[in-house]
Design an enzyme around this catalytic site. Structure first.
Site, short mmCIF file in Angstrom:
data_model
loop_
_atom_site.label_atom_id
_atom_site.label_comp_id
_atom_site.label_asym_id
_atom_site.label_seq_id
_atom_site.Cartn_x
_atom_site.Cartn_y
_atom_site.Cartn_z
N GLU A 211 0.82 -1.21 0.00
CA GLU A 211 0.00 0.00 0.00
C GLU A 211 0.86 1.26 0.00
O GLU A 211 2.01 1.24 0.44
CB GLU A 211 -0.89 0.03 1.25
CG GLU A 211 -1.80 -1.17 1.39
CD GLU A 211 -2.47 -1.23 2.76
OE1 GLU A 211 -3.51 -1.90 2.87
OE2 GLU A 211 -1.93 -0.60 3.71
N ASP A 326 10.61 -0.79 -15.68
CA ASP A 326 9.15 -0.87 -15.50
C ASP A 326 8.53 0.51 -15.68
O ASP A 326 7.69 0.94 -14.89
CB ASP A 326 8.81 -1.43 -14.11
CG ASP A 326 7.36 -1.88 -14.01
OD1 ASP A 326 6.72 -2.08 -15.06
OD2 ASP A 326 6.86 -2.03 -12.87
#
Length: 496
Positions: A211, A326
């Site tokens: 998170e 990424d």
């Protein structure tokens, strides 16, 4: 059999070790360095620290770099809060420290034999060290004076109270500790002090790692990325990359601290960074459109950040070339001034040009399939050549540019936000889905005809095609992209 060294010689060993370390590097105990058998190497000093946290003593052992040592903050203790020691021989920080008891009176303590021995045995070394510290202090004061800051008392110990009462913002603290080029992060003790005083406010994002929370530190917003304990390797890798020497850049997410917090049941792995309320570029483009000037500004900032990552800075305090691996709109944040900062460096690879080696993380994740270059999809990429990783980043950059350009409003006309290849692959495409479309059918995102009516969009379209070329060697470099978009930015500014 030789006699053991006398007290004076034993006391002099740390100083002699310091001199030797300038050539060979010290070996130190490092609790977080699992990948190097819990050891680290430095030209500075070995460090051990005990900190009082929630009534418990926590011990940390690590390396102190030479610039951090020169900053004269790292080796200071804080009365009844922290106790730290820096030493200069191999594995000398493999010791147990204890905080002083409240009843102990430092004023009644007698002179330590080691200090007396050093003073008697090696006065010249002591004088040299004092002179070096004086020069470092003088330079630090002059540097702060040029920035208009009042020089702090170097004898003042580092503690949570000092950080809070100093009146400095996080930006000030980070600037103070990184202007020497020692890296993009604060010293470990400062990181732990900051992380332990952050109050979490609300969740702002979730991902495969865990998170992201918005937190508060001394009234300032910070972002806290919380990894699950099973993803410790990703947390450690990302923290390691963010603290690469000379990494800090306005278009790379500002790293603040990495820390692990144990609540007795499980361990939370924290990565603390600057907070950007506009969220990711993906969120930003979903919420609204951009002007031509806004499109160019976003594109230039992404290219600037990527060019800095890819660039090697040669020198004693140089920076290795880094490839992201990424790059996508969800891993790029939009700052308040409508420019971007590249984030999520957990999959990044570093290149050692001297040894010609590539530091590839042992991580099962290989990036996001939708943004993978054709040579990754069909497994033809030469992973022994670092340029291959940079070229794969450029392919992803072309797709990000397409996402931005689609949301550019021309003559009141704009297109809805879509991800690359939205019309030819499922919402969660497999490697085979992407390989068929990108490698076999050689499809690329559609460039609308109406872009030809706008000079900026026409140039952006050309840049995209050169970025997502099927041959990695034919793609532009990040620096070339930056220069092209920079010229476009100047043209748009001249029209305004």
């Amino acid at each position: 059999m030789r006699d053991p060294p006398g007290p004076a010689l034993r006391a002099a060993l740390p100083l002699l070790g310091a001199a030797v370390s300038l050539c060979t590097g010290l070996q130190c105990v490092c609790q977080l360095c699992e990948h190097t058998n819990f050891t680290c190497q430095t030209e500075g000093a070995c460090w051990a620290s005990v900190m009082l946290t929630n009534g418990r003593e926590e011990v940390v052992k690590s390396c102190v770099s030479l610039p951090e040592l020169n900053a004269q903050v790292f080796c200071h203790s804080s009365k009844n809060i922290t106790k730290t020691e820096c030493c200069y021989t191999d594995f000398c920080n493999n010791i147990t420290l204890r905080l002083p008891l409240a009843s102990e009176s430092p004023g009644r303590a007698g002179p330590r034999p080691v200090v007396l021995a050093v003073t008697v045995a090696v006065p010249v070394c002591v004088l040299v060290l004092v002179a070096v510290l004086a020069v470092c202090t003088s330079r630090g004061r002059r540097r702060r004076a040029r920035r208009g800051h009042k020089p702090p008392n170097v004898e003042e110990p580092l503690s949570e109270g000092n950080l809070v009462s100093s009146g400095k913002t996080l930006r000030d603290l980070i600037y103070d500790m990184t202007t020497s080029g020692s890296g993009s992060g604060l010293p470990l003790l400062v990181q732990r002090t900051i992380a332990r005083t952050i109050v979490l406010q609300e969740i702002v994002g979730k991902g495969r790692f865990g998170e992201v929370w918005r937190g508060k530190w001394c009234g300032e917003d910070v972002a806290v990325k919380i990894f699950s304990s099973r993803d410790e390797r990703s947390w450690f890798r990302e923290a390691e990359i963010y603290q690469t020497v000379m990494l800090r850049h306005e278009n790379i997410l500002g790293f603040i601290a990495a820390d692990n917090k144990d609540n007795g049941t499980w361990t939370q792995l924290w990565l603390v960074s600057e907070y950007h309320e506009q969220g990711s570029l993906f969120d930003y483009l979903n919420r609204g459109t951009v002007t031509v000037e806004g499109m160019v500004r976003l594109a230039l900032s992404v290219a600037s950040g990527l060019a800095h990552l890819h660039m090697e800075i040669v020198g004693t305090q140089g920076k290795p070339a880094i490839a992201h691996r990424d790059l996508k709109s969800k891993n790029i944040l939009v700052k308040r001034n409508e420019t971007c900062a590249i984030a999520d460096l957990g999959l990044a690879v570093k290149h050692d040009s001297v040894l010609n080696t590539i530091d590839i993380p042992q991580n099962p994740r290989v990036g996001t399939r939708r943004y993978m270059a054709p040579e990754i999809l069909d497994d033809t990429m030469n992973t022994n050549i670092f340029e291959s990783f940079k070229r794969a980043d450029i392919y992803s950059l072309g797709l990000v540019y397409w996402e931005i350009a689609r949301r550019c409003c021309i003559g009141g006309i704009t297109e809805e936000y879509q991800l690359p290849y939205y019309d030819v692959v499922p919402s969660d495409p497999s490697i085979e889905d992407m390989r068929r479309v990108v490698c076999e059918q050689k499809l690329r995102p559609n460039i609308p005809n109406q872009w030809q009516s706008c000079e900026a969009l026409r140039v952006m379209g050309r840049v995209m095609r050169e970025c997502w070329h099927g041959s990695g060697a034919a793609r532009l470099t990040a620096l070339r992209v930056k220069k092209t978009v920079s010229q476009l930015c100047l043209q748009e500014d001249s029209k305004a």
